[in-house]
Write an enzyme that holds these catalytic residues in place. Structure first.
Site, PDB file in Angstrom:
ATOM      1  N   LEU A 127       0.858  -1.174   0.000  1.00 27.83           N
ATOM      2  CA  LEU A 127       0.000   0.000   0.000  1.00 27.83           C
ATOM      3  C   LEU A 127       0.897   1.228   0.000  1.00 27.83           C
ATOM      4  O   LEU A 127       1.970   1.220   0.614  1.00 27.83           O
ATOM      5  CB  LEU A 127      -0.902   0.028   1.252  1.00 27.83           C
ATOM      6  N   ASP A 128       0.453   2.283  -0.676  1.00 26.05           N
ATOM      7  CA  ASP A 128       1.211   3.532  -0.664  1.00 26.05           C
ATOM      8  C   ASP A 128       1.401   4.019   0.765  1.00 26.05           C
ATOM      9  O   ASP A 128       0.595   3.713   1.656  1.00 26.05           O
ATOM     10  CB  ASP A 128       0.464   4.612  -1.448  1.00 26.05           C
ATOM     11  N   ARG A 129       2.422   4.838   0.958  1.00 25.10           N
ATOM     12  CA  ARG A 129       2.706   5.372   2.298  1.00 25.10           C
ATOM     13  C   ARG A 129       1.464   5.989   2.936  1.00 25.10           C
ATOM     14  O   ARG A 129       1.191   5.776   4.124  1.00 25.10           O
ATOM     15  CB  ARG A 129       3.809   6.429   2.212  1.00 25.10           C
ATOM     16  N   THR A 131      -1.775   5.598   2.149  1.00 26.74           N
ATOM     17  CA  THR A 131      -2.995   4.792   2.135  1.00 26.74           C
ATOM     18  C   THR A 131      -3.072   3.968   3.419  1.00 26.74           C
ATOM     19  O   THR A 131      -2.078   3.397   3.856  1.00 26.74           O
ATOM     20  CB  THR A 131      -3.006   3.847   0.913  1.00 26.74           C
ATOM     21  N   ARG A 238      -5.791   6.340  -7.390  1.00 28.91           N
ATOM     22  CA  ARG A 238      -5.455   7.766  -7.422  1.00 28.91           C
ATOM     23  C   ARG A 238      -5.439   8.278  -8.859  1.00 28.91           C
ATOM     24  O   ARG A 238      -5.968   9.364  -9.160  1.00 28.91           O
ATOM     25  CB  ARG A 238      -4.107   7.988  -6.751  1.00 28.91           C
TER      26      ARG A 238
END
Length: 296
Positions: A127-129, A131, A238
């Site tokens: 997961l993105d930082r 998220t 996104r």
């Protein structure tokens, strides 16, 4: 590049001279931010070889992230898996500038404190930082091939919640586009008919990217949207929300506002709220829900 005059000098001393700040160089080195070529250097006394590239990597915002996980953040655990409720703002694994301030290390520390030793942990997905939500780790290397195949072959059903700028006109719609890097290396949306096209400068090919979006609630200045990705491209939700004209709140990278209702947003509002997948050992269905978010 390490020149003849600097060859053999300790890497830490070279970094201190390049930065002009020995104390800062020591901090960078302690976090694993010194590199010779493609190798991270953890020993500041290591001699620098002539002709090798010395890279000093520091956090983009100048701050080192802290990562910690409590027992209350564990959503599911058995002998093979542990699933946590990832907080926004935390990296899931090591970065070029920090070998330790991430959730893979934090989960290991939690298990070591509880059990006396940590098992060999492996990230099942990322997961993105910024998220938040359900993040899966394996604790048993024997299940890694099956677990990786589950995510690679679309057998894991991932459901996200996001809050976007404005309000989509349709209650539900499907987006099908291409995905790849642009001229400056940044991920972008490509037309669907360009899927398979070779990108210049070793950028790979344009990949298919598909997402279903369902509007749950319109709140005037924003909307609450459920996103169901059918593919797993980097920054997929996104990118698709921005492509639809409704970037995520807080996602300034892709055109979203930095504040909402006069409150600054330190991260984009995207949450991995639900994960359904077969257990990698037994095949039995798992359904794991993350805790609700304040903006939902």
């Amino acid at each position: 590049m390490v020149g003849a005059g600097d060859a053999g000098q300790p890497v830490g001393e070279l970094a201190a001279r390049l930065l002009g700040d020995p104390a800062r160089a020591a901090v960078v080195q302690a976090h694993g931010g010194l590199w010779l070529g493609r190798e991270r250097v953890l020993d500041a006394a290591r001699p620098a070889p002539e002709g090798e590239l010395l890279t000093i990597s520091q956090p983009p915002d100048g701050r080192y992230a802290q990562a910690a996980i409590t027992p209350e953040q564990v959503l599911y655990e058995d002998a093979d898996l542990i699933v946590i409720d990832k907080p926004a703002g935390a990296y899931v694994e090591a970065t070029p500038w920090d070998v330790g301030g991430h959730l893979l290390a934090a989960v290991g520390q939690l298990l070591a404190r509880r059990d006396g030793a940590a098992p060999p942990l492996h990230l099942a997905h990322r997961l993105d930082r910024d998220t938040s939500g359900a993040l899966v780790f394996s604790k048993n290397p024997e299940v890694n091939p099956r677990l990786q195949a589950t995510f690679a072959h679309g057998e894991a059903h991932k459901q996200y919640l996001c809050r976007c700028q404005g309000a989509p006109a349709q209650d539900a719609y499907d987006l099908s586009t291409g995905h790849g890097r642009g001229a400056k290396g940044r991920f972008r949306v490509y037309p669907a008919e360009e899927v398979g096209r070779e990108l210049p400068q070793g950028g790979g090919t344009v990949k298919a990217m598909r997402t279903r979006l369902e509007v749950l609630r319109r709140d005037g200045d924003s909307a609450l949207v459920r996103a169901l990705p059918a593919t797993g491209r980097t920054h997929q939700i996104r990118l698709h929300m921005a492509h639809a004209g409704h970037p995520l709140l807080g996602d300034t990278k892709y055109g979203g506002p930095a504040a909402w209702r006069d409150q600054p947003l330190p991260y984009h509002l995207l949450h991995a709220e639900l994960l359904r997948m077969p257990h990698p050992r037994t095949g039995q269905p798992l359904e794991i829900a993350a805790a609700p978010v304040w903006w939902g």
